[in-house]
Design an enzyme around this catalytic site. Structure first.
Site, PDB file in Angstrom:
ATOM      1  N   CYS A  42     -13.359 -24.962 -19.594  1.00  0.00           N
ATOM      2  CA  CYS A  42     -11.913 -25.205 -19.460  1.00  0.00           C
ATOM      3  C   CYS A  42     -10.706 -24.828 -20.408  1.00  0.00           C
ATOM      4  CB  CYS A  42     -12.207 -26.780 -18.964  1.00  0.00           C
ATOM      5  SG  CYS A  42     -10.211 -27.422 -18.611  1.00  0.00           S
ATOM      6  N   ASP A  44      -8.670 -26.828 -21.673  1.00  0.00           N
ATOM      7  CA  ASP A  44      -8.697 -28.179 -22.084  1.00  0.00           C
ATOM      8  C   ASP A  44      -8.607 -27.952 -23.751  1.00  0.00           C
ATOM      9  OD1 ASP A  44      -8.866 -30.960 -23.466  1.00  0.00           O
ATOM     10  OD2 ASP A  44      -8.773 -31.231 -21.345  1.00  0.00           O
ATOM     11  N   ARG A  46      -9.227 -29.795 -25.934  1.00  0.00           N
ATOM     12  CA  ARG A  46     -10.234 -30.646 -26.629  1.00  0.00           C
ATOM     13  C   ARG A  46     -11.739 -30.122 -26.547  1.00  0.00           C
ATOM     14  NH1 ARG A  46      -8.451 -35.823 -23.059  1.00  0.00           N
ATOM     15  NH2 ARG A  46      -8.457 -33.995 -21.635  1.00  0.00           N
ATOM     16  N   HIS A  98     -16.342 -30.385 -18.365  1.00  0.00           N
ATOM     17  CA  HIS A  98     -16.091 -31.778 -19.233  1.00  0.00           C
ATOM     18  C   HIS A  98     -15.704 -32.801 -18.569  1.00  0.00           C
ATOM     19  CE1 HIS A  98     -11.752 -31.753 -19.609  1.00  0.00           C
ATOM     20  NE2 HIS A  98     -11.701 -30.591 -19.305  1.00  0.00           N
ATOM     21  N   CYS A 101     -11.765 -34.231 -17.026  1.00  0.00           N
ATOM     22  CA  CYS A 101     -11.016 -33.113 -16.681  1.00  0.00           C
ATOM     23  C   CYS A 101      -9.758 -33.238 -15.817  1.00  0.00           C
ATOM     24  CB  CYS A 101     -11.974 -31.956 -16.080  1.00  0.00           C
ATOM     25  SG  CYS A 101     -10.894 -30.448 -15.888  1.00  0.00           S
TER      26      CYS A 101
HETATM   27 CO    CO Z   1     -10.574 -29.588 -17.875  1.00  0.00          CO
END
Ligand code: CO
Length: 220
Positions: A42, A44, A46, A98, A101
């Site tokens: 992803c 993302d 993080r 994750h 999400c």
């Molecule tokens: Co995500």
């Protein structure tokens, strides 16, 4: 440096530190990359592939998009996979989702954010395919976590069904697929037990992984 000087300063420090440990580090990498892994994760911020796996530059080839989706006609993802498999000859493809999400949550809830809604339709397809499993779970928190896992499992299925992976297996090339999920809250990776190295294993592995999701989240 006019713009974002803090990032350039941090970069200079990092490059110096790497060179201090290994003076040949960058020279070696400039000549060749031989990563053993392709990461499909992803976007993302993080979930940075290298940091969470402790891998250095040169050790993992990375493709990231919103909610780690593998779409059969996505030339971007397919091109990354082709290069990774046929040129770099990676030995493992890891699809890593994750918990927490936002893309999966938006898809689950049917929330609207504009153009990206179209991308997230693929996750709604996963949601709808597993509607019975999700409906049987105790609450929406469990459904969100379960859908994050189911999305990884279904994307592993999609990876396995690409011509790229099928052809590699036909050639006898060693290539293993994996589905993992990462916890934002504890920094830990979890294996969703979808690892396969042969197309013949696919249906059984996916079915077993989905059964695992059901048993993790179903009411006891
Ligand atoms: Co995500």
């Amino acid at each position: 440096m006019k713009y974002l000087p803090e990032l350039f300063a941090a970069n200079a420090r990092w490059a110096e530190e790497m060179t201090a440990v290994d003076p040949r580090f960058f020279a070696g990498l400039a000549a060749i990359q031989t990563p053993a892994y392709l990461w499909i994760g992803c976007s993302d911020s993080r979930v940075p592939a290298n940091q969470i796996t402790g891998l250095k530059p040169g050790e993992i080839f990375v493709h990231r998009n919103v909610a780690n989706v593998v779409v059969h006609t996505d030339l971007n993802c397919l091109s990354v996979m082709q290069y990774a498999i046929e040129v770099l000859k990676v030995q493992h493809i890891i699809v890593c989702g994750h918990y927490g999400c936002g893309g999966v949550k938006a898809a689950f809830e049917g929330a609207s954010f504009g153009l990206i809604d179209n991308w997230l339709r693929h996750i709604q397809d996963v949601r709808d395919r597993h509607a019975n499993l999700l409906a049987a779970l105790p609450d929406n928190e469990a459904r969100w976590r379960a859908l994050c896992e189911l999305n990884v499992i279904e994307q592993v299925r999609n990876v396995a069904r690409t011509t790229l992976v099928g052809d590699a297996w036909k050639r006898g090339q060693s290539l293993m697929l994996h589905g993992w999920i990462y916890g934002l809250a504890d920094g830990r990776l979890k294996d969703l037990q979808t690892s396969i190295e042969d197309g013949a294993e696919l249906d059984d592995a996916i079915a077993l992984a989905i059964a695992g999701v059901r048993s993790r989240y179903a009411l006891q």
